[in-house]
Each structure stands twice: as structure tokens, then as C-alpha cells.
Design a protein around this motif. Structure first.
Motif: not given
Length: 475
Positions: A49-57, A59-67
Motif C-alpha cells: 500500500a506504499q505506506v513507507f514509499y515517501y518517508l525518506n526520514e 531509511p530502512a522501511p523507505y528503502l525496502l518499500s522502494k525495492a
């Protein structure tokens, strides 16, 4: 003519290996894997659901979401090849346009390098979640009740975390620049606010509103009021809240008896006409108002959107190629960004709604995306029509919410939400109808299970119950 001697070799039995390995279980049987399947589904659902897709502050869930689109690509391929999903071809057409054509346009129009152009496709890849989540649901055979509990539980957690973060986060954690923080924001107009990803929170709101009418329980109505309170006081995204109110009103109206529905629709049309008149006056489109009234009513966010829209229209200019095919986009990691091109750090393409879509994807891309959303809403409405299940109706309501809010928020930036809601809607419909998530088996390898027994294959229910025919759905 003499008779041939009978062969001494035993008769050979032809063995046909089915495409998918299966096992027969009785309905309701617990083989010990249901809990693990539900846990895996609930744990990965926020990533879909892209919950962490733009939370770049973070890093761990943000990068996992991008991948995540690439990690789940095998599932997406399985869902594309093995499952016959409604609107699947339309998803693929939009995905092909976003991944194949638009990056090339950005190279020509914006001067992106090859790697920069590929990076801009990160927004389009979540369209694959429709196929990958559908495949995951089919492979895990998640019970519908577990899906409902997981989604509504995440919705309740959304509001709980919003309130807790707002109460305990110190002022130093808030940022006045969205580039520095996407979750905790501060501006002079709205003060401190928590910009929570609200996909599950909104589904919970729509579930409560539908339950209020269908179950006739005042507690559900109080739940709707309690849900809007933190949205108004903490979330403070006016366009999203207004879109949610519209969808709640539509959902409640459609759940009413026919006579009451007609009365409410008439009153709603009258109220809508008055609202349009007042908004037109505020925007200076009608006599008696002016742009100053609009600034007072909508604040600085309107001024930023007006300025960004003016920059976008000026860049498109009178070049028909830019209008038809768009100009592509950049990312914050690109060598040259849109902010560099326009010389303005307040240019936000995500807040321009369909203007931003035309800017990036052109009129062709905008038409494709509009057709995809309309097709998905029609499909979800058809699959949930006549049901008294408030959760299934809430999923359909969320598709409508995406359409209503697209006037302000670009549909390109969270396409995974559409994919998730459609995957859940289709899966629940097929479980209700005892239909397989994939195509029915054919040929000599297809064996019907006994009566009252379901044949659960790697990918979902692949048999048929006694007395019911197998009905396929066109893709």
C-alpha cells in the motif's frame, strides 16, 4: 488369418501432471498454516500500500518499500500469467506507457540521462502490486475474515499512531520543508501536523460509515465522528478530508432504502449547487468574489498550487508534442531537477492533480490513467453491488476516494493503493463465489473433488463444488 498373441506386458496408464500441485481439504479445516499466512499477509500489506514509499526520514522501511516492486516481481509475473484478473490488460497498458515511453520523453524534453530516466519510473512500478498481491493472496489462501481484520486493524493503528505521535513528538522533530520530512510538518497556516499515510485509515472510515447504515448501530456513527476528529485536528489535509466526506456521503446515501435515497440525492444535488456557487465566488469566477477571498479561504497552499500550475502551463507552452506526450519528470537524485529548471523550490508536481499528470505523461497518459481508474471503479462497483458486507463496500468506496481526491493529488504518486484495493476486491469476490483466483484446470489433469470438498491448489481453489458451474471472468 491368425490371431495375434496377447501382449504379456501390463497395460500402461497415462499419467498427466497438472500445472499446479494441489491438496484436497474440507472447508474450515485448519492445517496449521492459516495463522502464518495471515501474519505474512498483514506484515507485507503496508509495503504493497506504499505506506513507507515517501518517508525518506526512515531509511530502512523507505528503502525496502522502494525495492518492494522488484522483490515481488516474480509474484507479479505469476499473477499476470496464471490469474485472470479484471482490468489486468488495462493495468499492463498503463504500466508499459509509464515504464517504456515516458522515460524516453524525459530524455528528450528535460535532458535526463539514461539512469536518471530509469529512476523516474519508480512511481509507476507499484502498478504491479495488483498482480503481485493477487498472487500472494492466491498462494497463501488467506481467509476473508483475516483480510478484514488485518486491514481494519491497520486502519485503527493509523489513527492510534497519529494521536500518539502528535502528543509525544517534540517541536524540534517537525520540519517546515517537505524535503526534510514527509511525516511531521509545520507551517504558519496549519501549525504542527502529522501527515500520516491514510490508506488504511480511510478504509476504516468508509467501513464504519457503511456499517452505520447497514447495521443500524449508533456506535459505528460515533466511530466515524471520532475518526474525523484527529483528521481535522492533527492530519489537517483539507483536500483529503473533503474527499473523504464526499465519499462517506455517497456511501451512506447508496446504502439507504430506495425512497430515502432519492430524497437524500435531491438534497445533495441542491447542496452541491450551492457549494459550487460559493466556491466560484471565492475563486473570483462569479460576481461578488475575488482571488483575495480564495487566498483567505484556502491559504498559502492555494497560492503554491496556482504558481506551480502557471509554471507547468508555461513550460508546456504551445508545443503540441509536449501536450500530447508530456515532458516526463525528474527525481531529487537527478542531475538536473525540475526545481533547477524552473529556478523555484516550491514547484510540486504531486499537488497539481490532473494538471501534473498531463505535464508528466501528456494527454495520452492522462486519458489512460483516467480510463484505468474508471474501469477499476466500475469493476469494484459491479463486484460489490447488492452486498451487505460493509468491508467489501468500503474497498469500493476507496476507489471512488482516489478518483475524487485526484482533483488535487496526482494519481501517479500512489498507484499501489489502487492495485491493493482492486486485488482485495477481486480476491474476496472470488472467495464469495467459490471461484478460483486463477483459470480453471482443463484437460485430463483436471479432477473434480468430492461433494462438500474443495480442491485447494498452489494458487487458490481450483475445483468446483457440487451443483455449481465454473464461471471465468474476462481479463
Amino acid at each position: 488369418m491368425t490371431d495375434q498373441p496377447a501382449s504379456r506386458d501390463p497395460p500402461q496408464r497415462r499419467v498427466v501432471i497438472p500445472l499446479r500441485r494441489g491438496a484436497t481439504i474440507a472447508p474450515g479445516r485448519d492445517d496449521g498454516t492459516g495463522g502464518l499466512a495471515t501474519l505474512a499477509f498483514a506484515a507485507t500489506l503496508p509495503l504493497f500500500a506504499q505506506v513507507f514509499y515517501y518517508l525518506n526520514e526512515y531509511p530502512a522501511p523507505y528503502l525496502l518499500s522502494k525495492a518492494w516492486p522488484f522483490l515481488t516481481l516474480p509474484l507479479a509475473l505469476y499473477g499476470l500469467v496464471r490469474l485472470r484478473l479484471p482490468a489486468g490488460r488495462m493495468f499492463m497498458v498503463v504500466l508499459a506507457y509509464g515504464l517504456g515511453f515516458t522515460p524516453l520523453v524525459s530524455v528528450i524534453q528535460l535532458g535526463n540521462g539514461f539512469l536518471d530516466a530509469l529512476t523516474t519510473t519508480v512511481k509507476a512500478w507499484p502498478l504491479t502490486y495488483y498482480f503481485s498481491l493477487s498472487a500472494l493472496l492466491a498462494l497463501l489462501a488467506v481467509p476473508p475474515e483475516s483480510i478484514r481484520k488485518a486491514v481494519l486493524g491497520l486502519g485503527a493503528a493509523t489513527f492510534f499512531l497519529m494521536v500518539i505521535i502528535y502528543l509525544v513528538a517534540p517541536a524540534s522533530w517537525y520540519a517546515d520543508n517537505p524535503a526534510d520530512s514527509k511525516l511531521l510538518l509545520f507551517d504558519l497556516e496549519r501549525g504542527y501536523r502529522v501527515y500520516m499515510p491514510m490508506v488504511f485509515g480511510m478504509i476504516l472510515v468508509f467501513f464504519l460509515s457503511r456499517s452505520f447504515v447497514l447495521r443500524r448501530n449508533i456506535l459505528y456513527g460515533l466511530g466515524v465522528v471520532l475518526a474525523f476528529a484527529p483528521m481535522l485536528l492533527i492530519y489537517k489535509q483539507r483536500a483529503a478530508i473533503a474527499a473523504a466526506l464526499v465519499v462517506v456521503a455517497v456511501g451512506v446515501t447508496m446504502s439507504l432504502p430506495q425512497r430515502a435515497r432519492r430524497i437524500v440525492l435531491g438534497l445533495g444535488m441542491a447542496a452541491g449547487a450551492v457549494g459550487l456557487f460559493l466556491v466560484g465566488r471565492k475563486l473570483g469566477l462569479l460576481p461578488g468574489g475575488g482571488s483575495g477571498d480564495a487566498q483567505d479561504a484556502f491559504g498559502a497552499s492555494l497560492a503554491v498550487r496556482q504558481h506551480s500550475s502557471a509554471l507547468a502551463f508555461a513550460f508546456l507552452g504551445d508545443d503540441p508534442m509536449r501536450w500530447i506526450f508530456g515532458v516526463g519528470a525528474t527525481t531529487r537524485f537527478s542531475t538536473v531537477t525540475l526545481n533547477d529548471i524552473f529556478g523555484n523550490d516550491q514547484f510540486f508536481i504531486a499537488d497539481l492533480g490532473w494538471i501534473g499528470v498531463v505535464f508528466e505523461y501528456g494527454i495520452i497518459g492522462a486519458v489512460l490513467l483516467a480510463a484505468l481508474h474508471a474501469w477499476c471503479f466500475i469493476t469494484a462497483f459491479r463486484l460489490t453491488r447488492g452486498l451487505d458486507d460493509p468491508f467489501a463496500l468500503a474497498l469500493c468506496d476507496y476507489v471512488l476516494y482516489l478518483i475524487v481526491s485526484s482533483a488535487v493529488y496526482s494519481v501517479v504518486f500512489t498507484p499501489g493503493e489502487l492495485g491493493v484495493v482492486m486485488a482485495l476486491t477481486v480476491y474476496l469476490d472470488r472467495r464469495r463465489r467459490a471461484l478460483p483466483p486463477g483459470p480453471p484446470p482443463t484437460g485430463q489433469g483436471a479432477v473434480s473433488p468430492p461433494k462438500a470438498i474443495r480442491h485447494v491448489a498452489l494458487g487458490g481453489v481450483s475445483g468446483r463444488t457440487s451443483g455449481r458451474g465454473m464461471l471465468g471472468r474476462a481479463g
